[in-house]
Design a protein around this motif. Structure first.
Motif, PDB file in Angstrom:
ATOM      1  N   LEU A   1       0.828  -1.212   0.000  1.00  0.00           N
ATOM      2  CA  LEU A   1       0.000   0.000   0.000  1.00  0.00           C
ATOM      3  C   LEU A   1       0.862   1.262   0.000  1.00  0.00           C
ATOM      4  O   LEU A   1       0.480   2.277  -0.583  1.00  0.00           O
ATOM      5  N   GLY A   2       2.022   1.191   0.626  1.00  0.00           N
ATOM      6  CA  GLY A   2       2.932   2.327   0.627  1.00  0.00           C
ATOM      7  C   GLY A   2       3.588   2.563  -0.725  1.00  0.00           C
ATOM      8  O   GLY A   2       3.904   3.694  -1.079  1.00  0.00           O
ATOM      9  N   GLU A   3       3.782   1.492  -1.495  1.00  0.00           N
ATOM     10  CA  GLU A   3       4.421   1.597  -2.811  1.00  0.00           C
ATOM     11  C   GLU A   3       3.466   2.090  -3.891  1.00  0.00           C
ATOM     12  O   GLU A   3       3.857   2.859  -4.773  1.00  0.00           O
ATOM     13  N   GLU A   4       2.252   1.601  -3.862  1.00  0.00           N
ATOM     14  CA  GLU A   4       1.299   1.919  -4.926  1.00  0.00           C
ATOM     15  C   GLU A   4       0.713   3.303  -4.714  1.00  0.00           C
ATOM     16  O   GLU A   4       0.816   3.884  -3.637  1.00  0.00           O
ATOM     17  N   ARG A   5       0.052   3.831  -5.748  1.00  0.00           N
ATOM     18  CA  ARG A   5      -0.348   5.237  -5.693  1.00  0.00           C
ATOM     19  C   ARG A   5      -1.834   5.500  -5.904  1.00  0.00           C
ATOM     20  O   ARG A   5      -2.302   6.584  -5.615  1.00  0.00           O
ATOM     21  N   THR A   6      -2.560   4.525  -6.413  1.00  0.00           N
ATOM     22  CA  THR A   6      -3.978   4.765  -6.694  1.00  0.00           C
ATOM     23  C   THR A   6      -4.820   3.625  -6.139  1.00  0.00           C
ATOM     24  O   THR A   6      -4.489   2.458  -6.326  1.00  0.00           O
ATOM     25  N   VAL A   7      -5.882   3.975  -5.456  1.00  0.00           N
ATOM     26  CA  VAL A   7      -6.850   2.999  -4.975  1.00  0.00           C
ATOM     27  C   VAL A   7      -8.139   3.206  -5.768  1.00  0.00           C
ATOM     28  O   VAL A   7      -8.525   4.339  -6.069  1.00  0.00           O
ATOM     29  N   ILE A   8      -8.775   2.114  -6.146  1.00  0.00           N
ATOM     30  CA  ILE A   8     -10.093   2.196  -6.766  1.00  0.00           C
ATOM     31  C   ILE A   8     -11.108   2.035  -5.643  1.00  0.00           C
ATOM     32  O   ILE A   8     -11.083   1.045  -4.906  1.00  0.00           O
ATOM     33  N   CYS A   9     -11.985   3.011  -5.521  1.00  0.00           N
ATOM     34  CA  CYS A   9     -12.996   3.045  -4.464  1.00  0.00           C
ATOM     35  C   CYS A   9     -14.362   2.758  -5.073  1.00  0.00           C
ATOM     36  O   CYS A   9     -14.801   3.476  -5.974  1.00  0.00           O
ATOM     37  N   ALA A  10     -15.008   1.703  -4.592  1.00  0.00           N
ATOM     38  CA  ALA A  10     -16.352   1.352  -5.051  1.00  0.00           C
ATOM     39  C   ALA A  10     -17.349   1.669  -3.949  1.00  0.00           C
ATOM     40  O   ALA A  10     -17.250   1.136  -2.839  1.00  0.00           O
ATOM     41  N   THR A  11     -18.277   2.566  -4.248  1.00  0.00           N
ATOM     42  CA  THR A  11     -19.374   2.859  -3.338  1.00  0.00           C
ATOM     43  C   THR A  11     -20.654   2.338  -3.977  1.00  0.00           C
ATOM     44  O   THR A  11     -20.681   1.984  -5.155  1.00  0.00           O
ATOM     45  N   ASN A  12     -21.722   2.286  -3.183  1.00  0.00           N
ATOM     46  CA  ASN A  12     -23.001   1.790  -3.684  1.00  0.00           C
ATOM     47  C   ASN A  12     -23.795   2.948  -4.278  1.00  0.00           C
ATOM     48  O   ASN A  12     -24.220   3.848  -3.562  1.00  0.00           O
ATOM     49  N   GLY A  13     -23.970   2.898  -5.594  1.00  0.00           N
ATOM     50  CA  GLY A  13     -24.659   3.966  -6.295  1.00  0.00           C
ATOM     51  C   GLY A  13     -26.156   3.961  -6.050  1.00  0.00           C
ATOM     52  O   GLY A  13     -26.736   2.977  -5.596  1.00  0.00           O
ATOM     53  N   VAL A  14     -26.785   5.055  -6.385  1.00  0.00           N
ATOM     54  CA  VAL A  14     -28.210   5.249  -6.131  1.00  0.00           C
ATOM     55  C   VAL A  14     -29.080   4.231  -6.872  1.00  0.00           C
ATOM     56  O   VAL A  14     -30.153   3.867  -6.407  1.00  0.00           O
ATOM     57  N   ARG A  15     -28.607   3.711  -8.013  1.00  0.00           N
ATOM     58  CA  ARG A  15     -29.374   2.715  -8.772  1.00  0.00           C
ATOM     59  C   ARG A  15     -28.992   1.283  -8.413  1.00  0.00           C
ATOM     60  O   ARG A  15     -29.359   0.346  -9.097  1.00  0.00           O
ATOM     61  N   GLY A  16     -28.216   1.127  -7.338  1.00  0.00           N
ATOM     62  CA  GLY A  16     -27.829  -0.201  -6.884  1.00  0.00           C
ATOM     63  C   GLY A  16     -26.604  -0.767  -7.574  1.00  0.00           C
ATOM     64  O   GLY A  16     -26.232  -1.909  -7.331  1.00  0.00           O
ATOM     65  N   LEU A  17     -25.980   0.011  -8.432  1.00  0.00           N
ATOM     66  CA  LEU A  17     -24.775  -0.436  -9.125  1.00  0.00           C
ATOM     67  C   LEU A  17     -23.548   0.177  -8.474  1.00  0.00           C
ATOM     68  O   LEU A  17     -23.604   1.280  -7.932  1.00  0.00           O
ATOM     69  N   PRO A  18     -22.406  -0.519  -8.542  1.00  0.00           N
ATOM     70  CA  PRO A  18     -21.186   0.052  -7.965  1.00  0.00           C
ATOM     71  C   PRO A  18     -20.773   1.327  -8.699  1.00  0.00           C
ATOM     72  O   PRO A  18     -20.920   1.429  -9.915  1.00  0.00           O
ATOM     73  N   HIS A  19     -20.287   2.277  -7.938  1.00  0.00           N
ATOM     74  CA  HIS A  19     -19.737   3.522  -8.463  1.00  0.00           C
ATOM     75  C   HIS A  19     -18.240   3.456  -8.182  1.00  0.00           C
ATOM     76  O   HIS A  19     -17.806   3.504  -7.027  1.00  0.00           O
ATOM     77  N   LEU A  20     -17.428   3.304  -9.225  1.00  0.00           N
ATOM     78  CA  LEU A  20     -15.983   3.105  -9.092  1.00  0.00           C
ATOM     79  C   LEU A  20     -15.229   4.381  -9.453  1.00  0.00           C
ATOM     80  O   LEU A  20     -15.461   4.946 -10.518  1.00  0.00           O
ATOM     81  N   MET A  21     -14.329   4.781  -8.578  1.00  0.00           N
ATOM     82  CA  MET A  21     -13.527   5.974  -8.837  1.00  0.00           C
ATOM     83  C   MET A  21     -12.133   5.795  -8.272  1.00  0.00           C
ATOM     84  O   MET A  21     -11.962   5.226  -7.197  1.00  0.00           O
ATOM     85  N   PRO A  22     -11.125   6.305  -8.992  1.00  0.00           N
ATOM     86  CA  PRO A  22      -9.758   6.257  -8.469  1.00  0.00           C
ATOM     87  C   PRO A  22      -9.531   7.388  -7.462  1.00  0.00           C
ATOM     88  O   PRO A  22     -10.102   8.472  -7.586  1.00  0.00           O
ATOM     89  N   LEU A  23      -8.720   7.104  -6.469  1.00  0.00           N
ATOM     90  CA  LEU A  23      -8.374   8.105  -5.464  1.00  0.00           C
ATOM     91  C   LEU A  23      -6.888   8.026  -5.142  1.00  0.00           C
ATOM     92  O   LEU A  23      -6.312   6.929  -5.126  1.00  0.00           O
ATOM     93  N   TRP A  24      -6.304   9.158  -4.839  1.00  0.00           N
ATOM     94  CA  TRP A  24      -4.995   9.167  -4.191  1.00  0.00           C
ATOM     95  C   TRP A  24      -5.264   8.989  -2.707  1.00  0.00           C
ATOM     96  O   TRP A  24      -6.322   9.384  -2.202  1.00  0.00           O
ATOM     97  N   TYR A  25      -4.315   8.410  -2.002  1.00  0.00           N
ATOM     98  CA  TYR A  25      -4.554   8.079  -0.603  1.00  0.00           C
ATOM     99  C   TYR A  25      -3.262   8.171   0.194  1.00  0.00           C
ATOM    100  O   TYR A  25      -2.170   8.217  -0.355  1.00  0.00           O
ATOM    101  N   VAL A  26      -3.431   8.176   1.504  1.00  0.00           N
ATOM    102  CA  VAL A  26      -2.314   8.010   2.416  1.00  0.00           C
ATOM    103  C   VAL A  26      -2.635   6.836   3.324  1.00  0.00           C
ATOM    104  O   VAL A  26      -3.801   6.475   3.529  1.00  0.00           O
ATOM    105  N   VAL A  27      -1.582   6.243   3.851  1.00  0.00           N
ATOM    106  CA  VAL A  27      -1.729   5.134   4.788  1.00  0.00           C
ATOM    107  C   VAL A  27      -1.357   5.650   6.168  1.00  0.00           C
ATOM    108  O   VAL A  27      -0.291   6.237   6.354  1.00  0.00           O
TER     109      VAL A  27
END
Length: 161
Positions: A18-44
């Motif tokens: 996790l310290g080496e990599e730079r992008t996390v894909i974040c899946a939240t539950n969308g309003v229509r019941g489908l996953p909403h996937l977005m890349p994020l920068w993050y810190v550990v």
């Protein structure tokens, strides 16, 4: 015979990855019941139970991610690497998400993200601090609290499948 156990990462390997990599894909539950996937920068941060690594990110308060998380405060995160099967490795985290709106806490996270992706000098200038503080008023910090983890590191199989 399952070889699942052979490719699992240890806690130290997860922290390092996790310290080496730079992008996390974040899946939240969308309003229509489908996953909403977005890349994020993050810190550990080592703030999880027993010092376990925790991912933190920020986004605009009016973003779809935040709207989804206000409705259902759970997300699945994935960080992965490798371009060929025998090199694939990754971490998938099922999480509960705490939304943090305190401007000072959001500013601090913004400084950490800027230091990680732009270097310590980028985050230490007075101008950068002012820009981050101005952005923090419009942003929300996300603390991803792990509830379940899956990991894989195909390199551990030594090319034998």
């Amino acid at each position: 015979m399952s070889r699942r156990g052979q490719i699992q990462m240890t806690d130290d390997e997860v922290r390092s990855f996790l310290g080496e990599e730079r992008t996390v894909i974040c899946a939240t539950n969308g309003v229509r019941g489908l996953p909403h996937l977005m890349p994020l920068w993050y810190v550990v941060r080592d703030t999880g139970p027993d010092g376990a690594p925790e991912l933190w990110a920020w986004t605009f308060g009016k973003s779809q991610k935040i709207k989804n998380l206000e409705r259902d405060p759970r997300a699945t995160l994935q960080v992965e690497a490798g371009t060929e099967y025998h090199l694939l490795r990754g971490v998938m985290l099922e999480t509960d998400v705490e939304l943090v709106r305190d401007v000072d806490a959001v500013t601090q996270l913004g400084l950490e993200i800027t230091a990680r992706y732009g270097g310590d000098l980028a985050a230490s200038s007075d101008e950068a601090k002012q820009l981050i503080a101005a952005q923090a008023a419009k942003r929300v910090a996300m603390r991803f609290v792990e509830t379940r983890r899956a990991t894989w590191d195909h390199r551990k199989l030594g090319g034998v499948y």
